[in-house]
Design a protein around this motif. Sequence first.
Motif, PDB file in Angstrom:
ATOM      1  N   ASP A   1      14.763   0.707   1.365  1.00 18.02           N
ATOM      2  CA  ASP A   1      13.323   0.900   1.515  1.00 18.02           C
ATOM      3  C   ASP A   1      12.937   0.736   2.984  1.00 18.02           C
ATOM      4  OD1 ASP A   1      10.536   0.958   1.143  1.00 18.02           O
ATOM      5  OD2 ASP A   1      10.454  -1.103   0.392  1.00 18.02           O
ATOM      6  N   ILE A   2      12.194   1.693   3.526  1.00 22.15           N
ATOM      7  CA  ILE A   2      11.718   1.613   4.907  1.00 22.15           C
ATOM      8  C   ILE A   2      10.232   1.956   4.920  1.00 22.15           C
ATOM      9  CG2 ILE A   2      12.020   2.424   7.272  1.00 22.15           C
ATOM     10  CD1 ILE A   2      14.884   3.245   6.500  1.00 22.15           C
ATOM     11  N   ASP A   3       9.443   1.091   5.553  1.00 24.30           N
ATOM     12  CA  ASP A   3       7.986   1.262   5.646  1.00 24.30           C
ATOM     13  C   ASP A   3       7.570   1.477   7.094  1.00 24.30           C
ATOM     14  OD1 ASP A   3       8.142   0.492   2.999  1.00 24.30           O
ATOM     15  OD2 ASP A   3       6.875  -1.272   3.215  1.00 24.30           O
ATOM     16  N   SER A   4       6.432   2.140   7.263  1.00 21.89           N
ATOM     17  CA  SER A   4       5.875   2.357   8.587  1.00 21.89           C
ATOM     18  C   SER A   4       4.365   2.115   8.566  1.00 21.89           C
ATOM     19  CB  SER A   4       6.140   3.794   9.055  1.00 21.89           C
ATOM     20  OG  SER A   4       5.451   4.055  10.269  1.00 21.89           O
ATOM     21  N   PRO A   5       3.828   1.592   9.674  1.00 23.48           N
ATOM     22  CA  PRO A   5       2.383   1.450   9.762  1.00 23.48           C
ATOM     23  C   PRO A   5       1.689   2.775  10.104  1.00 23.48           C
ATOM     24  CG  PRO A   5       3.396   0.599  11.750  1.00 23.48           C
ATOM     25  CD  PRO A   5       4.510   0.992  10.819  1.00 23.48           C
ATOM     26  N   GLU A   6       2.474   3.824  10.351  1.00 21.49           N
ATOM     27  CA  GLU A   6       1.908   5.136  10.679  1.00 21.49           C
ATOM     28  C   GLU A   6       1.898   6.042   9.455  1.00 21.49           C
ATOM     29  OE1 GLU A   6       3.648   7.107  13.978  1.00 21.49           O
ATOM     30  OE2 GLU A   6       3.390   5.380  15.308  1.00 21.49           O
ATOM     31  N   PRO A   7       0.797   6.739   9.201  1.00 18.79           N
ATOM     32  CA  PRO A   7       0.793   7.722   8.111  1.00 18.79           C
ATOM     33  C   PRO A   7       1.791   8.845   8.420  1.00 18.79           C
ATOM     34  CG  PRO A   7      -1.430   7.342   8.963  1.00 18.79           C
ATOM     35  CD  PRO A   7      -0.483   6.651   9.885  1.00 18.79           C
ATOM     36  N   ASP A   8       2.414   9.354   7.384  1.00 16.02           N
ATOM     37  CA  ASP A   8       3.313  10.506   7.492  1.00 16.02           C
ATOM     38  C   ASP A   8       4.406  10.298   8.544  1.00 16.02           C
ATOM     39  OD1 ASP A   8       4.190  12.948   6.568  1.00 16.02           O
ATOM     40  OD2 ASP A   8       2.860  14.121   7.856  1.00 16.02           O
TER      41      ASP A   8
END
Length: 153
Positions: free
Chosen positions: A124-131
């Motif tokens: 699982d990898i998350d980002s604070p940036e949309p898209d």
Amino acid sequence: MTRTKTNYEELVQQAEGLLSGQRHRIANAANLSALIFDALPDINWAGFYFLEGDELIVGPFQGKPACVHIAMGQGVCGTAARTRTTQRVADVHAFEGHIACDPASRSEIVVPLIVEDQVLGVLDIDSPEPDRFSEFDQEGIEALANAYVRSVG
């Protein structure tokens, strides 16, 4: 901010070298999550959830504290595990049933880890940036997940 493309081929080679000779799933997950967190720009969480019974349990990760239990089929991680398909979500707030462990996360990619036709867990990898995650990123992250699977399989 303009982001340069990650050289996933080089990153996969680094991962394979790092995981080489070690078959322990927790040790390899710890090292790979650290490598990914350090190498990929614009992410705020990288780690593993492992399937135990009917739920995913948080494993090694880099980032803020995470949800400990995720039911199969729930959220992005549970959906990836249940469907056995990568989930690339441009806007987590638009994903029905999204589980917000870190409210700063805006986009997410989750790759199921399948060993001998059994779901072991997910990367699982998350980002604070949309898209944040493109098709190019998806291919590279799936290659990293496959390097992990080969190391423990």
